[in-house]
Design a protein around this motif. Structure first.
Motif, mmCIF file in Angstrom:
data_model
loop_
_atom_site.group_PDB
_atom_site.id
_atom_site.type_symbol
_atom_site.label_atom_id
_atom_site.label_comp_id
_atom_site.label_asym_id
_atom_site.label_seq_id
_atom_site.Cartn_x
_atom_site.Cartn_y
_atom_site.Cartn_z
ATOM 1 N N PHE A 279 0.729 -1.136 0.008
ATOM 2 C CA PHE A 279 0.123 0.032 -0.059
ATOM 3 C C PHE A 279 0.800 1.133 0.197
ATOM 4 O O PHE A 279 0.676 1.986 -0.729
ATOM 5 N N LYS A 280 2.015 1.175 0.861
ATOM 6 C CA LYS A 280 2.898 2.194 0.920
ATOM 7 C C LYS A 280 3.508 2.534 -0.511
ATOM 8 O O LYS A 280 3.693 3.698 -0.794
ATOM 9 N N ALA A 281 4.163 1.548 -1.011
ATOM 10 C CA ALA A 281 4.894 1.700 -2.171
ATOM 11 C C ALA A 281 3.773 2.029 -3.217
ATOM 12 O O ALA A 281 4.570 3.044 -4.154
ATOM 13 N N ILE A 282 2.646 1.588 -3.392
ATOM 14 C CA ILE A 282 1.836 2.007 -4.461
ATOM 15 C C ILE A 282 1.214 3.526 -4.275
ATOM 16 O O ILE A 282 1.238 4.212 -5.447
ATOM 17 N N THR A 283 0.993 3.882 -3.125
ATOM 18 C CA THR A 283 0.333 5.151 -2.911
ATOM 19 C C THR A 283 1.198 6.437 -2.522
ATOM 20 O O THR A 283 0.823 7.650 -2.839
ATOM 21 N N SER A 284 2.574 6.007 -2.204
ATOM 22 C CA SER A 284 3.350 7.223 -2.030
ATOM 23 C C SER A 284 3.530 8.078 -3.213
ATOM 24 O O SER A 284 4.105 7.431 -4.283
ATOM 25 N N GLY A 285 3.691 9.401 -2.879
ATOM 26 C CA GLY A 285 3.806 10.271 -3.792
ATOM 27 C C GLY A 285 2.680 10.653 -4.684
ATOM 28 O O GLY A 285 2.562 11.665 -5.538
ATOM 29 N N HIS A 286 1.544 10.167 -4.149
ATOM 30 C CA HIS A 286 0.121 10.391 -4.788
ATOM 31 C C HIS A 286 -0.722 11.083 -3.888
ATOM 32 O O HIS A 286 -0.876 10.684 -2.706
ATOM 33 N N SER A 287 -1.985 11.338 -4.365
ATOM 34 C CA SER A 287 -2.934 11.824 -3.665
ATOM 35 C C SER A 287 -3.974 10.668 -3.279
ATOM 36 O O SER A 287 -3.846 9.705 -4.034
ATOM 37 N N ILE A 288 -4.554 10.624 -2.087
ATOM 38 C CA ILE A 288 -5.191 9.641 -1.712
ATOM 39 C C ILE A 288 -6.595 10.097 -1.185
ATOM 40 O O ILE A 288 -6.807 11.175 -0.691
ATOM 41 N N SER B 127 -12.378 16.401 -8.753
ATOM 42 C CA SER B 127 -11.757 17.432 -9.451
ATOM 43 C C SER B 127 -10.375 18.106 -9.038
ATOM 44 O O SER B 127 -9.505 18.661 -9.723
ATOM 45 N N LEU B 128 -10.177 17.776 -7.628
ATOM 46 C CA LEU B 128 -8.740 18.122 -7.397
ATOM 47 C C LEU B 128 -7.613 17.354 -7.782
ATOM 48 O O LEU B 128 -6.410 17.701 -7.797
ATOM 49 N N VAL B 129 -7.937 16.108 -8.337
ATOM 50 C CA VAL B 129 -6.914 15.110 -8.895
ATOM 51 C C VAL B 129 -6.939 15.310 -10.563
ATOM 52 O O VAL B 129 -6.143 14.247 -10.951
ATOM 53 N N LYS B 130 -7.634 15.998 -10.908
ATOM 54 C CA LYS B 130 -7.834 15.853 -12.639
ATOM 55 C C LYS B 130 -6.862 15.852 -13.151
ATOM 56 O O LYS B 130 -6.765 15.353 -14.438
ATOM 57 N N ASN B 131 -5.746 16.718 -12.979
ATOM 58 C CA ASN B 131 -4.635 16.791 -13.774
ATOM 59 C C ASN B 131 -3.450 15.780 -13.322
ATOM 60 O O ASN B 131 -2.287 15.738 -13.609
ATOM 61 N N GLU B 132 -3.723 15.105 -12.486
ATOM 62 C CA GLU B 132 -2.708 13.865 -11.611
ATOM 63 C C GLU B 132 -2.745 12.644 -12.719
ATOM 64 O O GLU B 132 -3.730 12.357 -12.864
ATOM 65 N N LYS B 133 -1.603 12.268 -12.799
ATOM 66 C CA LYS B 133 -1.536 10.887 -13.581
ATOM 67 C C LYS B 133 -2.268 9.917 -12.845
ATOM 68 O O LYS B 133 -2.980 8.990 -13.347
ATOM 69 N N GLU B 134 -2.102 9.695 -11.604
ATOM 70 C CA GLU B 134 -2.572 8.619 -10.748
ATOM 71 C C GLU B 134 -3.011 9.207 -9.379
ATOM 72 O O GLU B 134 -2.312 10.122 -8.673
ATOM 73 N N ALA B 135 -4.185 8.892 -9.152
ATOM 74 C CA ALA B 135 -4.477 9.095 -7.586
ATOM 75 C C ALA B 135 -5.278 7.709 -7.149
ATOM 76 O O ALA B 135 -5.840 7.323 -7.972
ATOM 77 N N TYR B 136 -5.373 7.757 -5.877
ATOM 78 C CA TYR B 136 -5.976 6.389 -5.150
ATOM 79 C C TYR B 136 -7.287 6.702 -4.207
ATOM 80 O O TYR B 136 -6.996 7.384 -3.308
ATOM 81 N N VAL B 137 -8.242 5.815 -4.609
ATOM 82 C CA VAL B 137 -9.377 5.796 -3.489
ATOM 83 C C VAL B 137 -9.038 4.906 -2.592
ATOM 84 O O VAL B 137 -8.588 3.565 -3.111
ATOM 85 N N ILE B 138 -9.123 5.135 -1.279
ATOM 86 C CA ILE B 138 -8.391 4.258 -0.348
ATOM 87 C C ILE B 138 -9.557 3.629 0.805
ATOM 88 O O ILE B 138 -9.436 3.315 1.637
#
Length: 159
Positions: A28-37, A83-94
Motif C-alpha cells: 500500500f505504501k509503495a503504490i500510494t506514496s507520492g500520490h493523492s489519496i 476535481s482536485l486530482v483531474k490533472n494527476e496521472k494517478e490518484a487512489y481511492v482508499i
C-alpha cells in the motif's frame, strides 16, 4: 482504487482492519506514496496521523469538519475530490466502503488484496462485476510467521 478485502468482501469493523498483514501495508505504501489519496472521514480518522508523502483528500457530508494538517483537504463529495486530482496521472481511492461503492463506476484500475478468509464486519467492499473487469495480475502470499492468513494481490483493469 486500492483495498484489502476478505473473501466475503469484509473491509473492517468499528473503523478497524480485521487482520494484520505487514507485507500488504508495505505494498500500500509503495503504490500510494507520492500520490493523492481519496478517502472518507472515518477512514482518515482511523489513522493516528496523516500518512507521509501523500496528499489526503477527505470526503465528508459534515460541512463544519476541518483538519489543520497541511497535507489534507476536506471536500464534500466524490466529484469535488476528483476535481482536485483531474490533472494527476494517478490518484487512489482508499476507502471506506461507501466511498469505494461511489468510486467503482469511475475508476479504471483496482489494486485489491484478497484476504483468504471470511470475517464479520460492518463495512464491505463492493462486488466486482467480472463482465466489466479483467484480472490483469495475481500474486499469492501464503500465511507465515508474520501473516496469520494467506492473501493474494489482485490487479483488475476495466474492460
Amino acid at each position: 482504487m486500492i483495498a484489502a478485502a476478505a473473501e466475503n468482501n469484509a473491509l473492517g469493523k468499528d473503523n478497524q482492519l480485521l487482520w494484520h498483514l505487514p507485507d500488504d501495508f508495505k505494498r500500500f505504501k509503495a503504490i500510494t506514496s507520492g500520490h493523492s489519496i481519496i478517502m472518507g472521514r472515518k477512514t482518515f480518522e482511523s489513522f493516528p496521523k496523516p500518512l507521509p508523502n501523500r496528499f489526503h483528500i477527505i470526503i465528508t457530508r459534515d460541512r463544519s469538519y476541518t483538519t489543520e494538517h497541511e497535507a489534507c483537504k476536506v471536500v464534500h463529495s466524490l466529484e469535488d475530490a476528483l476535481s482536485l486530482v483531474k490533472n494527476e496521472k494517478e490518484a487512489y481511492v482508499i476507502g471506506g466502503g461507501e466511498i469505494y461503492t461511489q468510486a467503482l463506476p469511475i475508476v479504471d484500475v483496482i489494486e485489491l488484496t484478497r484476504v483468504h478468509k471470511a470475517y464479520e464486519a460492518d463495512t464491505y467492499f463492493p462486488e466486482i462485476d467480472l463482465k466489466k473487469w479483467k484480472l490483469r495480475n495475481e500474486e499469492f502470499h501464503p500465511a507465515d510467521e508474520k501473516h496469520k492468513v494467506s492473501f493474494s494481490y489482485l490487479t483488475y483493469e476495466r474492460h
